[in-house]
Design an enzyme around this catalytic site. Structure first.
Site, PDB file in Angstrom:
ATOM      1  N   ASP A 218       4.277  -1.875  10.882  1.00 34.27           N
ATOM      2  CA  ASP A 218       4.328  -2.674   9.923  1.00 34.27           C
ATOM      3  C   ASP A 218       5.256  -3.682  10.445  1.00 34.27           C
ATOM      4  O   ASP A 218       5.027  -3.921  11.706  1.00 34.27           O
ATOM      5  CB  ASP A 218       4.707  -2.142   8.520  1.00 34.27           C
ATOM      6  CG  ASP A 218       4.232  -2.537   7.331  1.00 34.27           C
ATOM      7  OD1 ASP A 218       4.549  -3.884   7.277  1.00 34.27           O
ATOM      8  OD2 ASP A 218       3.513  -2.019   6.711  1.00 34.27           O
ATOM      9  N   GLY A 240       2.752  -4.357  15.600  1.00 31.15           N
ATOM     10  CA  GLY A 240       3.414  -4.524  14.296  1.00 31.15           C
ATOM     11  C   GLY A 240       2.762  -5.579  13.707  1.00 31.15           C
ATOM     12  O   GLY A 240       1.876  -6.373  14.150  1.00 31.15           O
ATOM     13  N   HIS A 241       3.401  -6.193  12.452  1.00 33.15           N
ATOM     14  CA  HIS A 241       2.868  -7.327  11.509  1.00 33.15           C
ATOM     15  C   HIS A 241       3.688  -8.344  11.680  1.00 33.15           C
ATOM     16  O   HIS A 241       3.622  -9.231  10.773  1.00 33.15           O
ATOM     17  CB  HIS A 241       2.810  -6.728  10.373  1.00 33.15           C
ATOM     18  CG  HIS A 241       1.837  -5.548   9.986  1.00 33.15           C
ATOM     19  ND1 HIS A 241       1.530  -5.167   8.798  1.00 33.15           N
ATOM     20  CD2 HIS A 241       0.861  -4.984  10.661  1.00 33.15           C
ATOM     21  CE1 HIS A 241       0.503  -4.170   8.807  1.00 33.15           C
ATOM     22  NE2 HIS A 241       0.313  -4.132  10.114  1.00 33.15           N
ATOM     23  N   GLY A 242       4.715  -8.438  12.747  1.00 25.70           N
ATOM     24  CA  GLY A 242       5.336  -9.507  13.137  1.00 25.70           C
ATOM     25  C   GLY A 242       6.720  -9.628  12.328  1.00 25.70           C
ATOM     26  O   GLY A 242       7.243  -8.584  11.847  1.00 25.70           O
TER      27      GLY A 242
END
Length: 470
Positions: A218, A240-242
């Site tokens: 995430d 991941g999602h940054g």
């Protein structure tokens, strides 16, 4: 020649100083308190006993965890303590129960609450979340999962050289804290592990996250409501999602996010780079004074994104618009490669357009070619230096044809004051007549009272509003 007596005196004084210093430090070894380093025997009681002794001591205290694996069930380390200098020095690994049901319904596995002056140095925390992720993937009835390490309502915290592995949910959460420094932290979990945010910060101020590696399923770092004065620097993020501000507007009454710096970050194979995300529904929240600087994107799906129409599963928000006001966000020296053609996306609120967005030296490519595109809605700002992809802002000025909502709102307050002042017969500044308003497709209609507190009570009684609809 040096006087031998003076040397002897110096040695004696240093010996007395160090002896006194050591005497003023309490060291608690968890092994002597009953902990077992085999990773199978429950050692929770030994750790809580060590905490009670350290917290109850008026002297500086160190809780030492030697090498080995220590099985820990849910542990709550509570303040207030008698001293403000308690260190966990960890050479081993703390292991969560392999049965995810043991802590899966708890919010936190390890929670520090109401503490001041606590530090954690070294060691590993293994959340053993793999089995819970598999349960969730199978759509069975599974517990939500626990955050590995939480600090709540605490001050002056330092976390250095800690590794967090395979958390059930979030790895590290900083909630309601002040003056927290995380440095040299490693967060490791597979890219498909659900909701395993690396570091989450909310309702906190004076927070720094430095020199860390975050690989998770995430957000590498998620920034929640009420975060102020946050500094993030020298981070490797991926998978991941940054790094995300949001999601915001989950609640209507929500504290804003301001004074955030994200600097010198490498994003590799992430779904997002630098992101601001808000639910598409009313809110009192805001985001302002944010700097994204010196970021490198390596095959990132959405390198730059503001999404103010977030509405997962189309629940509780379809047909609404975000009330979060986003302004004064600067993107400086953002470069690298996008994994999708749209490398820069600003999808801002129709009622509260993004304002004063600045792009400076942004150079993003798609498939090693300068063919990346930008998608922009309800946003206005300026550019300087090399900008690739282009299309959002025309030079240093906003395009009124593309961003007419922002252009109109930029005149809103002053025009409204002038109209109201004319109605009540006040003569402040240049008159603004109804005919002039009509020439701009603006009209006056009865609505809500004018909110300015700087005008007289007579003006406040006038319930007029400028309506920008044509």
């Amino acid at each position: 020649m040096e006087n031998p007596f003076s040397s002897l005196l110096l040695i004696s004084l240093l010996s007395i100083f160090f002896t006194k210093t050591i005497a003023n430090v309490v060291t608690l070894n968890v092994l002597t308190l009953g902990a077992n380093p085999n990773g199978k025997t429950d050692s929770t009681k030994a750790f809580l006993t060590a905490w009670e002794s350290a917290c109850g001591s008026s002297k500086t205290a160190t809780i030492y965890v030697p090498r080995g694996k220590y099985l820990i069930k849910q542990a709550h380390f509570k303040g207030k303590c008698k001293n403000k200098a308690i260190m966990f020095r960890i050479d081993g690994t703390l292991v969560a129960p392999s049965d995810y049901n043991v802590i899966g319904n708890a919010k936190n596995w390890l929670l520090f609450e109401g503490v001041d002056g606590v530090s954690i140095h070294g060691g590993s925390l293994d959340g053993q979340g793999t089995a819970l992720w598999a349960c969730k993937a199978s759509d069975r009835n599974c517990p939500r999962g626990a955050t590995t390490l939480g600090f709540s309502n605490s001050n002056n915290v330092a976390i250095t050289g800690l590794t967090s592995l395979n958390s059930q949910m979030f790895h590290i959460v900083i909630n309601g804290c002040k003056n927290v420094k995380l440095q040299g932290v490693k967060v490791l979990a597979p890219g498909k592990s659900p909701n395993t945010d690396g570091i989450h910060v909310q309702l906190s101020s004076e927070i720094s996250i430095l020199n860390s590696i975050i690989s998770t399923g995430d957000d590498c770092v998620s920034i929640g409501p009420g975060t102020t004065n946050l500094w993030i620097q020298n981070i490797f993020c991926g998978p991941g999602h940054g790094i995300s501000i949001g999601s915001l507007a989950k609640d209507f009454e929500e504290a804003g996010v301001q004074n955030v710096t994200v600097r010198s970050v490498i994003f590799k194979n992430t779904t997002n780079g630098v992101r601001i995300k808000t639910w598409g529904r009313p809110s009192t929240g805001f985001v302002n004074n944010v700097l994204f600087q010196h970021a490198t994107m390596i095959d990132v799906q959405n390198p730059i994104v503001i999404d103010q129409n977030y509405c997962p599963y189309n629940k509780n928000c379809p047909g609404q618009v975000s009330g979060v006001k986003v302004s004064d966000v600067k993107y400086q020296d953002i470069h690298g490669s996008s994994a999708t053609r749209v490398a820069m996306k600003f999808d801002c609120s129709k009622e509260n357009p993004c304002r004063r967005i600045k792009l400076e030296d942004v150079n993003l490519t798609y498939k090693n070619e300068p063919a990346a595109q930008a998608s922009c809605a309800n946003v206005a700002g300026t550019t300087s230096g090399i900008i690739q992809p282009t299309g959002c802002f025309l030079g240093r000025r906003s395009s009124l044809s593309e961003f007419n909502i922002e252009a109109k709102n930029s005149f809103f307050l002053e025009r409204k004051r002038q109209v109201v002042r004319r109605i009540v017969g006040l003569s402040f500044g240049k008159n603004f007549t109804q005919s002039q308003a009509n020439s701009r497709n603006w009209r006056i209609k009865s609505s809500t009272p004018f909110p300015s507190k700087s005008i007289s009570h007579q003006v406040n009684k006038v319930s007029d509003q400028i309506d920008f609809s044509s």
